[in-house]
Design a protein around this motif. Structure first.
Motif, PDB file in Angstrom:
ATOM      1  N   UNK A  50      12.449   1.092  -0.442  1.00  0.00           N
ATOM      2  CA  UNK A  50      11.118   0.876  -0.126  1.00  0.00           C
ATOM      3  C   UNK A  50      10.990   1.967   1.089  1.00  0.00           C
ATOM      4  N   UNK A  51       9.732   2.597   1.352  1.00  0.00           N
ATOM      5  CA  UNK A  51       9.267   3.305   2.558  1.00  0.00           C
ATOM      6  C   UNK A  51       7.639   2.933   2.700  1.00  0.00           C
ATOM      7  N   UNK A  52       7.205   3.122   3.822  1.00  0.00           N
ATOM      8  CA  UNK A  52       5.793   2.916   3.993  1.00  0.00           C
ATOM      9  C   UNK A  52       5.335   3.491   5.308  1.00  0.00           C
ATOM     10  N   UNK A  53       4.022   3.767   5.159  1.00  0.00           N
ATOM     11  CA  UNK A  53       3.226   4.422   6.498  1.00  0.00           C
ATOM     12  C   UNK A  53       2.278   3.569   7.060  1.00  0.00           C
ATOM     13  N   UNK A  54       2.107   3.520   8.140  1.00  0.00           N
ATOM     14  CA  UNK A  54       1.107   2.677   9.014  1.00  0.00           C
ATOM     15  C   UNK A  54       0.394   3.399   9.974  1.00  0.00           C
ATOM     16  N   UNK A  55      -0.847   2.986  10.417  1.00  0.00           N
ATOM     17  CA  UNK A  55      -1.638   3.520  11.396  1.00  0.00           C
ATOM     18  C   UNK A  55      -1.686   2.581  12.347  1.00  0.00           C
ATOM     19  N   UNK A  56      -1.086   2.597  13.484  1.00  0.00           N
ATOM     20  CA  UNK A  56      -0.983   1.676  14.379  1.00  0.00           C
ATOM     21  C   UNK A  56      -2.488   1.235  15.176  1.00  0.00           C
ATOM     22  N   UNK A  57      -2.498   0.258  15.870  1.00  0.00           N
ATOM     23  CA  UNK A  57      -3.798  -0.195  16.404  1.00  0.00           C
ATOM     24  C   UNK A  57      -4.332   0.853  17.536  1.00  0.00           C
ATOM     25  N   UNK A  58      -3.481   1.622  17.977  1.00  0.00           N
ATOM     26  CA  UNK A  58      -3.747   2.962  19.060  1.00  0.00           C
ATOM     27  C   UNK A  58      -4.059   4.009  18.395  1.00  0.00           C
ATOM     28  N   UNK A  59      -4.034   4.168  16.962  1.00  0.00           N
ATOM     29  CA  UNK A  59      -4.153   5.076  16.434  1.00  0.00           C
ATOM     30  C   UNK A  59      -2.976   6.348  16.058  1.00  0.00           C
ATOM     31  N   UNK A  60      -1.787   5.780  16.408  1.00  0.00           N
ATOM     32  CA  UNK A  60      -0.645   6.663  16.202  1.00  0.00           C
ATOM     33  C   UNK A  60      -0.235   6.350  14.809  1.00  0.00           C
ATOM     34  N   UNK A  61       0.559   7.245  14.250  1.00  0.00           N
ATOM     35  CA  UNK A  61       0.974   6.959  12.779  1.00  0.00           C
ATOM     36  C   UNK A  61       2.453   6.800  12.656  1.00  0.00           C
ATOM     37  N   UNK A  70      -3.524   0.079   7.787  1.00  0.00           N
ATOM     38  CA  UNK A  70      -4.339   0.664   8.857  1.00  0.00           C
ATOM     39  C   UNK A  70      -4.740  -0.434   9.771  1.00  0.00           C
ATOM     40  N   UNK A  71      -4.682  -0.629  11.183  1.00  0.00           N
ATOM     41  CA  UNK A  71      -5.048  -1.406  12.188  1.00  0.00           C
ATOM     42  C   UNK A  71      -6.286  -0.910  12.814  1.00  0.00           C
ATOM     43  N   UNK A  72      -7.524  -1.836  13.064  1.00  0.00           N
ATOM     44  CA  UNK A  72      -8.633  -1.210  13.556  1.00  0.00           C
ATOM     45  C   UNK A  72      -9.234  -2.490  14.307  1.00  0.00           C
TER      46      UNK A  72
END
Length: 376
Positions: free
Chosen positions: A177-188, A153-155
């Motif tokens: 591998x696989x991965x999930x991220x919450x970008x700085x603008x809130x997009x996933x 998560x980016x904040x």
């Protein structure tokens, strides 16, 4: 060949570079030799006797050998036979074993897992699977943390002044591998195996929200008046707020598939652009974009934890190879164009998955270490 291998083993043993298994082979031969001969107290004696043993073999291999010579070298010959026998067992143990799936007896080849590496433009490199839950680092006024679900998560860091220079972030998934991220603008964003996503730390404030994708990713873009652009090697996908999947693996040789789940996207290539609707897929072949209806459940299967197999064997096996981190090879008679259909859990180990595919009775698999051989 055995003599050369023996010489190398003894040399490595005396230099201290032999593996534990190699040390055991030499010591077993040495112990046998001590039963027949006086103690060997120095490396020089050890090397001398080894040389004499090889010479004995050469002597015995000649057409005419005197009887007393055979008896003279009998202890050495017996030692050599034992040594070569042990070497043979050692070589057999060390050589990769090839198994058919039906009687596979090798180590378990497990399914992939959540994991990725974060690369920052200042040289920082972070293993996200090993990182603890909580704040990982703060860069350029942006806090990078990992939540309890393992999501990056980016904040914004309100305690630090905003900086003008953005730092580049690249999240890389390896095979398996696989991965999930919450970008700085809130997009996933979700990344499939063998993929990467690059974006700047100022994504929340920049005039254009730009990310770069290699491999496969699924995006749920937060609605915003600023456009969100996903760039690949041969196209841009421009959206304001929507859900979509992009498949742009390098081995596809310029083929990029963009599938829309919700909202509206504009796919732009060097030869034109197309707007697609939910349930449609834009296929970009070297700049030429064609649109057709697409089963979105199949496209999102990887994100939801299973393989929905509905296509040719060649593409299916490449996907399986990436997830299980194995090298896929096809024999000349492998039915690459064979069309298959079905559901398989991505949590299965490799052998279980392959056995399900073999039930078609149209394809067989062999496994040699981490190489998967596909045959008719």
């Amino acid at each position: 060949m055995e003599k050369k291998l023996g010489a190398k083993l003894v040399k490595r043993y005396l230099s201290g570079t032999a593996t534990p298994k190699e040390q055991r082979v030499v010591e077993e031969w040495y112990a046998f030799n001590r039963l027949e001969e006086p103690a060997i107290d120095s490396p020089e004696d050890f090397i001398r006797i080894k040389s004499e043993m090889w010479a004995a073999i050469d002597t015995q291999s000649r057409p005419q050998v005197r009887i007393f010579e055979k008896w003279k070298w009998l202890p050495y010959a017996a030692a050599i036979l034992l040594f070569v026998g042990i070497l043979g067992i050692y070589e057999w143990q060390q050589s990769p074993q090839e198994y058919e799936v039906a009687n596979y007896a090798g180590p378990e080849i497990k399914a992939g897992h959540e994991g990725a590496t974060l690369l920052l433009s200042d040289g920082t490199e972070i293993d996200l699977a090993a990182a603890n839950v909580g704040e990982i680092t703060t860069k350029q006024g942006v806090v990078i943390s990992k939540n309890a679900q393992g999501v990056l998560v980016y904040s914004a860091n309100d305690t630090e002044p905003q900086v003008n220079k953005a730092i580049s972030n690249t999240i890389v998934t390896k095979n398996g591998e696989m991965y999930q991220v919450v970008l700085p603008d809130g997009s996933k964003a979700w990344l499939n195996a063998a993929s990467s996503l690059t974006f700047n730390s100022d994504l929340a404030t920049s005039a254009t929200r730009m990310v770069k994708l290699q491999g496969e990713g699924y995006f749920e873009v937060s609605k915003n008046s600023r456009p969100f652009i996903v760039a690949t090697a041969s196209q841009h996908v421009r959206v304001l707020g929507t859900h979509f999947n992009i498949n742009a693996y390098a081995e596809s040789k310029g083929l990029v598939k963009t599938t829309l789940i919700e909202g509206k996207v504009n796919v732009v290539s060097s030869s034109g652009e197309r707007i697609i609707k939910p349930g449609e897929q834009a296929v970009n072949r070297l700049g030429q974009i064609n649109v057709h209806e697409q089963d979105t459940e199949e496209i999102l299967a990887w994100k939801n934890g299973f393989f929905k197999i509905d296509g040719n064997l060649h593409d299916i096996m490449l996907s399986i190879g990436r997830w299980y981190n194995v090298d896929v090879q096809f024999t000349a008679d492998a039915p690459k164009s064979l069309n298959l259909w079905g559901y398989i859990s991505r949590s299965n180990d490799l052998v279980t998955t392959l056995r399900q595919i073999e039930r078609t009775n149209k394809v067989k698999f062999k496994i040699k270490e981490r190489t998967l051989i596909v045959t008719n």
